[in-house]
Design a protein around this motif. Structure first.
Motif, PDB file in Angstrom:
ATOM      1  N   VAL A  70      10.225  -3.488  11.312  1.00  0.00           N
ATOM      2  CA  VAL A  70      10.410  -3.085  10.037  1.00  0.00           C
ATOM      3  C   VAL A  70       9.112  -3.942   9.834  1.00  0.00           C
ATOM      4  CG1 VAL A  70      11.455  -4.478   8.595  1.00  0.00           C
ATOM      5  CG2 VAL A  70      12.297  -3.614  10.050  1.00  0.00           C
ATOM      6  N   ALA A  71       8.062  -5.166  10.316  1.00  0.00           N
ATOM      7  CA  ALA A  71       6.633  -5.684   9.916  1.00  0.00           C
ATOM      8  C   ALA A  71       5.336  -4.549   9.263  1.00  0.00           C
ATOM      9  CB  ALA A  71       7.139  -6.816   9.928  1.00  0.00           C
ATOM     10  N   LEU A  72       5.371  -3.637  10.546  1.00  0.00           N
ATOM     11  CA  LEU A  72       5.217  -2.573  10.666  1.00  0.00           C
ATOM     12  C   LEU A  72       5.253  -1.305   9.897  1.00  0.00           C
ATOM     13  CD1 LEU A  72       4.040  -3.377  14.471  1.00  0.00           C
ATOM     14  CD2 LEU A  72       2.706  -4.214  12.595  1.00  0.00           C
ATOM     15  N   ALA A  73       6.344  -0.878   9.066  1.00  0.00           N
ATOM     16  CA  ALA A  73       6.813   0.004   8.902  1.00  0.00           C
ATOM     17  C   ALA A  73       5.965  -0.133   7.219  1.00  0.00           C
ATOM     18  CB  ALA A  73       8.074   0.110   8.454  1.00  0.00           C
ATOM     19  N   MET A  74       6.154  -0.874   6.399  1.00  0.00           N
ATOM     20  CA  MET A  74       5.076  -1.213   5.241  1.00  0.00           C
ATOM     21  C   MET A  74       3.891  -0.453   5.375  1.00  0.00           C
ATOM     22  SD  MET A  74       6.050  -1.260   2.226  1.00  0.00           S
ATOM     23  CE  MET A  74       6.953  -2.148   2.129  1.00  0.00           C
ATOM     24  N   PRO A  75       3.140  -1.359   6.298  1.00  0.00           N
ATOM     25  CA  PRO A  75       1.976  -0.713   5.988  1.00  0.00           C
ATOM     26  C   PRO A  75       1.639   0.895   6.154  1.00  0.00           C
ATOM     27  CG  PRO A  75       1.957  -2.948   7.834  1.00  0.00           C
ATOM     28  CD  PRO A  75       2.901  -2.370   7.210  1.00  0.00           C
ATOM     29  N   ARG A  76       2.015   1.263   7.249  1.00  0.00           N
ATOM     30  CA  ARG A  76       2.223   2.574   7.188  1.00  0.00           C
ATOM     31  C   ARG A  76       2.622   3.689   5.952  1.00  0.00           C
ATOM     32  NH1 ARG A  76       5.198   6.428  12.370  1.00  0.00           N
ATOM     33  NH2 ARG A  76       4.283   8.062  10.944  1.00  0.00           N
ATOM     34  N   MET A  77       3.513   2.679   5.403  1.00  0.00           N
ATOM     35  CA  MET A  77       3.835   3.015   4.610  1.00  0.00           C
ATOM     36  C   MET A  77       3.127   3.473   2.805  1.00  0.00           C
ATOM     37  SD  MET A  77       7.715   3.065   3.779  1.00  0.00           S
ATOM     38  CE  MET A  77       8.730   1.453   4.489  1.00  0.00           C
ATOM     39  N   LEU A  78       2.537   2.092   2.986  1.00  0.00           N
ATOM     40  CA  LEU A  78       1.319   1.821   2.273  1.00  0.00           C
ATOM     41  C   LEU A  78      -0.585   2.686   2.271  1.00  0.00           C
ATOM     42  CD1 LEU A  78       1.578  -1.508   1.526  1.00  0.00           C
ATOM     43  CD2 LEU A  78       2.204  -0.258   0.299  1.00  0.00           C
ATOM     44  N   ARG A  79      -0.296   3.148   4.147  1.00  0.00           N
ATOM     45  CA  ARG A  79      -1.378   4.641   3.742  1.00  0.00           C
ATOM     46  C   ARG A  79      -0.819   5.369   3.552  1.00  0.00           C
ATOM     47  NH1 ARG A  79      -1.387   0.798   8.815  1.00  0.00           N
ATOM     48  NH2 ARG A  79      -0.344   2.460   9.923  1.00  0.00           N
ATOM     49  N   GLU A  80       0.295   6.096   3.827  1.00  0.00           N
ATOM     50  CA  GLU A  80       0.296   6.936   3.161  1.00  0.00           C
ATOM     51  C   GLU A  80       0.754   7.068   1.515  1.00  0.00           C
ATOM     52  OE1 GLU A  80       4.851   8.967   4.900  1.00  0.00           O
ATOM     53  OE2 GLU A  80       5.572   8.189   3.502  1.00  0.00           O
ATOM     54  N   LEU A  81       0.630   6.324   1.124  1.00  0.00           N
ATOM     55  CA  LEU A  81       1.188   6.718  -0.465  1.00  0.00           C
ATOM     56  C   LEU A  81      -0.462   6.922  -1.016  1.00  0.00           C
ATOM     57  CD1 LEU A  81       3.428   4.192  -1.264  1.00  0.00           C
ATOM     58  CD2 LEU A  81       3.909   6.681  -2.235  1.00  0.00           C
ATOM     59  N   GLY A  82      -1.555   6.035   0.202  1.00  0.00           N
ATOM     60  CA  GLY A  82      -2.560   5.633  -0.554  1.00  0.00           C
ATOM     61  C   GLY A  82      -3.793   7.640   0.161  1.00  0.00           C
ATOM     62  N   ARG A  83      -3.241   7.443   0.694  1.00  0.00           N
ATOM     63  CA  ARG A  83      -3.636   9.045   1.446  1.00  0.00           C
ATOM     64  C   ARG A  83      -3.247  10.009  -0.539  1.00  0.00           C
ATOM     65  NH1 ARG A  83      -2.697   7.432   6.439  1.00  0.00           N
ATOM     66  NH2 ARG A  83      -0.763   8.733   6.351  1.00  0.00           N
TER      67      ARG A  83
END
Length: 164
Positions: free
Chosen positions: A39-52
């Motif tokens: 769960v903790a690791l999912a948020m940075p991945r979502m933020l990277r996805e949105l940043g792209r």
């Protein structure tokens, strides 16, 4: 690389409505690391996805820690429609993660190892105040740009005077 402070008083350059989303997790049982770490690791991945893909509507974000157990993100969005569109988009990582979490919760063994929460606020144009002093752009100003405070009015009552 560190951002340089802007001298004096500045404010956010947000135009139109802004959606502020607070979203986070609380580790209820540290020993259940296999439950809360994904769960903790999912948020940075979502933020990277949105940043792209800036067209998705995320203007900016700030990662914060409230305690050794509680972690959250303050996100600034262009609109509630774009926030909801991202949350529901079947081709985006959030949709996949939320499905996995819901299946695990229904399986019941993961329950209570990690808590999840969010709060969303729609901030109508002109109904917010942000003041930064000798700071690099931060929070809403980092998401939307920074302006001298005087551009919004000398007094707080002036800065809120054009509220709808």
């Amino acid at each position: 690389m560190f951002a340089k402070p802007l001298p004096g008083y500045t404010t956010a350059a947000a135009e139109g409505d802004v959606v502020v989303l607070l979203i986070g997790m609380r580790i209820n049982h540290f020993r259940g690391v296999h439950h809360w770490l994904p769960v903790a690791l999912a948020m940075p991945r979502m933020l990277r996805e949105l940043g792209r893909d800036k067209s998705r509507g995320l203007l900016g974000h700030v990662l914060l820690t409230a305690s050794p157990r509680t972690y959250y993100v303050v996100q600034y969005w262009e609109s509630k429609e774009k926030l909801y569109a991202y949350a529901a988009a079947p081709d985006m990582f959030h949709h996949k993660v939320w499905g996995i979490i819901n299946r695990k919760v229904r399986a019941s063994k993961q329950r209570q190892h990690v808590g999840l929460w969010h709060e969303a606020y729609i901030v109508p144009e002109g109904s917010y105040e942000s003041i930064y002093f000798d700071m690099p752009p931060f929070g809403l100003a980092a998401a939307t740009g920074a302006l001298p405070v005087e551009s919004r009015g000398r007094r707080a009552s002036d800065r809120f005077a054009h509220r709808p």
